[in-house]
Write a protein that holds these residues in place. Sequence first.
Motif, mmCIF file in Angstrom:
data_model
loop_
_atom_site.group_PDB
_atom_site.id
_atom_site.type_symbol
_atom_site.label_atom_id
_atom_site.label_comp_id
_atom_site.label_asym_id
_atom_site.label_seq_id
_atom_site.Cartn_x
_atom_site.Cartn_y
_atom_site.Cartn_z
ATOM 1 N N ALA A 267 -4.870 3.310 -0.170
ATOM 2 C CA ALA A 267 -4.934 2.487 1.046
ATOM 3 C C ALA A 267 -5.970 1.375 0.890
ATOM 4 N N ILE A 268 -7.120 1.711 0.316
ATOM 5 C CA ILE A 268 -8.154 0.693 0.098
ATOM 6 C C ILE A 268 -7.671 -0.335 -0.925
ATOM 7 N N CYS A 269 -7.028 0.140 -1.985
ATOM 8 C CA CYS A 269 -6.486 -0.787 -2.991
ATOM 9 C C CYS A 269 -5.439 -1.722 -2.395
ATOM 10 N N SER A 270 -4.685 -1.223 -1.412
ATOM 11 C CA SER A 270 -3.650 -2.073 -0.816
ATOM 12 C C SER A 270 -4.247 -3.192 0.030
ATOM 13 N N PHE B 235 -3.427 -6.804 -0.847
ATOM 14 C CA PHE B 235 -2.280 -7.564 -0.340
ATOM 15 C C PHE B 235 -2.625 -8.360 0.926
ATOM 16 N N LEU B 236 -3.669 -7.902 1.654
ATOM 17 C CA LEU B 236 -4.105 -8.624 2.846
ATOM 18 C C LEU B 236 -4.987 -9.815 2.488
ATOM 19 N N ALA B 237 -5.925 -9.567 1.608
ATOM 20 C CA ALA B 237 -6.843 -10.621 1.160
ATOM 21 C C ALA B 237 -6.995 -10.468 -0.350
ATOM 22 N N PRO B 238 -6.205 -11.186 -1.123
ATOM 23 C CA PRO B 238 -6.220 -11.009 -2.583
ATOM 24 C C PRO B 238 -7.609 -11.221 -3.202
ATOM 25 N N HIS C 74 -10.042 -9.033 -6.383
ATOM 26 C CA HIS C 74 -10.147 -7.854 -7.267
ATOM 27 C C HIS C 74 -11.168 -6.851 -6.741
ATOM 28 N N TRP C 75 -11.977 -7.226 -5.759
ATOM 29 C CA TRP C 75 -13.013 -6.332 -5.236
ATOM 30 C C TRP C 75 -12.431 -5.135 -4.495
ATOM 31 N N TRP C 76 -11.242 -5.270 -3.928
ATOM 32 C CA TRP C 76 -10.602 -4.125 -3.285
ATOM 33 C C TRP C 76 -10.385 -3.005 -4.298
ATOM 34 N N ILE C 77 -9.815 -3.364 -5.415
ATOM 35 C CA ILE C 77 -9.499 -2.371 -6.455
ATOM 36 C C ILE C 77 -10.777 -1.889 -7.125
ATOM 37 N N THR C 78 -11.697 -2.811 -7.387
ATOM 38 C CA THR C 78 -12.967 -2.435 -8.021
ATOM 39 C C THR C 78 -13.751 -1.487 -7.119
ATOM 40 N N GLY C 79 -13.858 -1.834 -5.837
ATOM 41 C CA GLY C 79 -14.602 -0.985 -4.893
ATOM 42 C C GLY C 79 -13.970 0.383 -4.728
ATOM 43 N N ALA C 80 -12.644 0.401 -4.603
ATOM 44 C CA ALA C 80 -11.941 1.684 -4.453
ATOM 45 C C ALA C 80 -12.091 2.538 -5.714
ATOM 46 N N SER C 81 -12.037 1.896 -6.877
ATOM 47 C CA SER C 81 -12.185 2.635 -8.142
ATOM 48 C C SER C 81 -13.585 3.209 -8.281
#
Length: 159
Positions: free
Chosen positions: A36-39, A42-45, A47-54
């Motif tokens: 959900a955090i990685c998705s 799609f709202l605000a492209p 890479h920090w979404w994926i980095t933070g979630a990881s």
Amino acid sequence: MIVRTKKYQLPTKTYIGVALKATLKQQWWVFLIFLAICSGYFLAPSHWWITGASIGLALYLLFWLIQFAGITQLEQGKFMFQKLSYEISSQQILIKMNAKQGMPMKWDQIKRAKKGKDAFTLFASKAQLVHLPFKIFNNDNEIRFLETVLKRKGYIQEK
């Protein structure tokens, strides 16, 4: 019938692996939160979404790994990693360090159980478990007896 097993010492690596795997299976929803955090990408492209979630997922996994590795070092947890034998009946499990020292564990202390391809694992809590590889039993009848007891108590399901 009473099943008397051979002496067995639970390796710490086996304990950590079994406990970590069981905890991750129970808390599968954490991976949904990760997705959900990685998705959010799609709202605000970014890479920090994926980095933070990881990073969050890695810290979560590290937390549980440290918890289970720490138990192997604690004085209270040393008992689980000594060479023990077990006497299993339909009333209780007697965990024996030697012929004179032992600790009874009633079946109602067991929260859940799992039959794997090479062992039974009985969970008393997230951190306390009894791992019974098939090799410590003297014959197949003893394995079938324990499986029958676990089915009667409702810990494992019929297949």
